[in-house]
Design a protein around this motif. Sequence first.
Motif, short mmCIF file in Angstrom:
data_model
loop_
_atom_site.label_atom_id
_atom_site.label_comp_id
_atom_site.label_asym_id
_atom_site.label_seq_id
_atom_site.Cartn_x
_atom_site.Cartn_y
_atom_site.Cartn_z
N GLU A 1 46.26 2.17 -10.42
CA GLU A 1 46.94 3.46 -10.54
C GLU A 1 45.99 4.61 -10.30
OE1 GLU A 1 48.72 3.44 -14.44
OE2 GLU A 1 50.10 1.81 -13.91
N ASP B 1 51.88 9.48 -6.64
CA ASP B 1 51.62 10.39 -7.75
C ASP B 1 50.52 11.39 -7.44
OD1 ASP B 1 53.57 9.14 -9.24
OD2 ASP B 1 52.17 7.97 -10.45
N GLN C 1 48.11 9.81 -19.01
CA GLN C 1 47.53 8.49 -19.20
C GLN C 1 46.21 8.72 -19.93
OE1 GLN C 1 48.50 5.09 -18.34
NE2 GLN C 1 46.83 4.92 -19.81
N GLN D 1 45.30 -3.07 -13.60
CA GLN D 1 46.50 -2.29 -13.31
C GLN D 1 46.19 -0.80 -13.41
OE1 GLN D 1 49.81 -3.10 -15.94
NE2 GLN D 1 50.97 -1.36 -15.21
#
Length: 189
Positions: A54, A123, A145, A50
Amino acid sequence: MSKSVLFMSMSLDGYIAGPNDEVGNPGGDDFMRLHEWYGDFSRPTGPVGQLWDEWNAPGAILAGRRTVEQVDHWGGDNHGVPIFVPSHRPPGPSVANYPLVKYVSDGIASAMAQAKAAAGDRDVLMLGAYTAQRALEAGVLDELQIHQVPVLFGSGRRMFEVLPSRVELEIVRVIDTPEATHIRYRVRR
């Protein structure tokens, strides 16, 4: 709506690069220790997959000059999206060969606005410690992140060496793996 997201791997003591971080040694000594969590550059399985998705889905990149120059602007292509570099100095001559790379001379807020416009509904991936610090100061960084790697570097380049004031964060998500704890924060405004 597009968000700006800093993606950084960091040692437990706050380092994002080892000692001797320079053009001939991007990331410094033992830099790859901070990136072992994602394996061999192919999509991992499980929860790290995941994060991989991203990382590989930005609509634009905003990266610091030091970061992009150490890797020669990724040869002009990183994820096939526009790369924005805030800088008060003009780019070197090699940038003319990289149509996706744009230097922005009128500040971090302008660079972020241009990156978000280019990203559309995807993003903006942000890279670089100094640039992230300036983006926090200007109020244009939305999320962080952080891939917290279980190692103490002891020296190198720190992620948050200098901030103009305290920044409050909200934990959005935590993914714990044996190689790292992946914490996503939202910047409180």
